[in-house]
Enzyme design. Structure first.
Site, PDB file in Angstrom:
ATOM      1  CE  LYS A   1     -13.719  -7.133   4.313  1.00 50.43           C
ATOM      2  NZ  LYS A   1     -13.320  -6.185   2.806  1.00 50.43           N
TER       3      LYS A   1
ATOM      4  CB  SER B   1      -4.453  -6.804   4.795  1.00 51.06           C
ATOM      5  OG  SER B   1      -3.471  -5.060   4.441  1.00 51.06           O
TER       6      SER B   1
ATOM      7  NE  ARG C   1      -3.320  -6.828  -4.736  1.00 49.21           N
ATOM      8  CZ  ARG C   1      -3.629  -6.791  -3.738  1.00 49.21           C
ATOM      9  NH1 ARG C   1      -3.443  -7.130  -2.724  1.00 49.21           N
ATOM     10  NH2 ARG C   1      -5.272  -6.052  -3.969  1.00 49.21           N
TER      11      ARG C   1
ATOM     12  CG  HIS D   1      -1.492  -0.907   1.006  1.00 53.58           C
ATOM     13  ND1 HIS D   1      -2.097  -1.943   2.073  1.00 53.58           N
ATOM     14  CD2 HIS D   1      -3.024  -1.435   0.463  1.00 53.58           C
ATOM     15  CE1 HIS D   1      -3.326  -2.827   2.187  1.00 53.58           C
ATOM     16  NE2 HIS D   1      -3.746  -2.441   1.273  1.00 53.58           N
TER      17      HIS D   1
END
Ligand code: ADP
Length: 159
Positions: free
Chosen positions: A41, A127, A90, A17
């Site tokens: 969440k 993460s 990514r 990040h």
């Protein structure tokens, strides 16, 4: 003046990040890191804790600010005069979803999305993977900034 947003959950912020945020900061006048507050969440860190960690690790980047948001990112963009969303890509697995989301955001609000290719050093990094490895005793010291490592170790020890 070009103001962009880097949105995400950042639960917690990783070196991947931070790499995108600092590169975006070199290319634009202002970067807002938009921390998604999604009460439905479950997250390891609260939205306020995620914001605090991001502020700490980006304190040497003078044109970076951190803010929470919920709801649609396009509404956040409208409210904050943000011209574009910056996202890191990514792998091909990110591509389909990100492309759809970018087109939806453009269709709904005319908000542009700019993709930056991930630094190959962090191409595998997320993460969730950091949390999973750290939870089982993996060494994630090279994958997250020092303040995050500290908080992560402390938080997981309490579980
Ligand atoms: P994750 O749990 O996958 O890290 P986030 O929602 O916190 O998810 O990530 C926010 C955004 O940060 C992603 O949409 C992506 O654009 C970018 N990002 C996350 N990890 C990386 C990485 N390793 N390299 C480049 N960009 C990344």
């Amino acid at each position: 003046m070009i103001r962009v947003v880097c949105p995400g959950s950042f639960d917690p912020v990783t070196n991947g990040h931070l790499d995108i945020i600092s590169r975006a900061a070199k290319l634009h006048d202002e970067v807002i890191v938009g921390v998604l507050r999604n009460p439905s969440k479950s997250s390891l860190f609260t939205a306020d804790e995620r914001v605090e960690l991001l502020r700490e690790v980006s304190k040497d980047l003078p044109n970076v600010a951190v803010a929470k948001f919920n709801g649609l990112i396009v509404d956040f963009c409208r409210a904050n005069e943000v011209s574009a969303i910056v996202k890191g890509l990514r792998a091909v697995t990110d591509f389909d979803y990100e492309m759809q989301m970018a087109q939806m955001n453009y269709n709904q609000a005319g908000v542009e999305t700019l993709f930056m290719t991930t630094n190959p050093l962090y191409a595998f990094l997320s993460s969730s993977l950091v949390k999973e490895f750290a939870r089982y005793g993996g060494d994630v010291a090279s994958l997250v900034p020092e303040p995050v490592l500290h908080q992560l170790t402390e938080r997981l020890a309490r579980e």
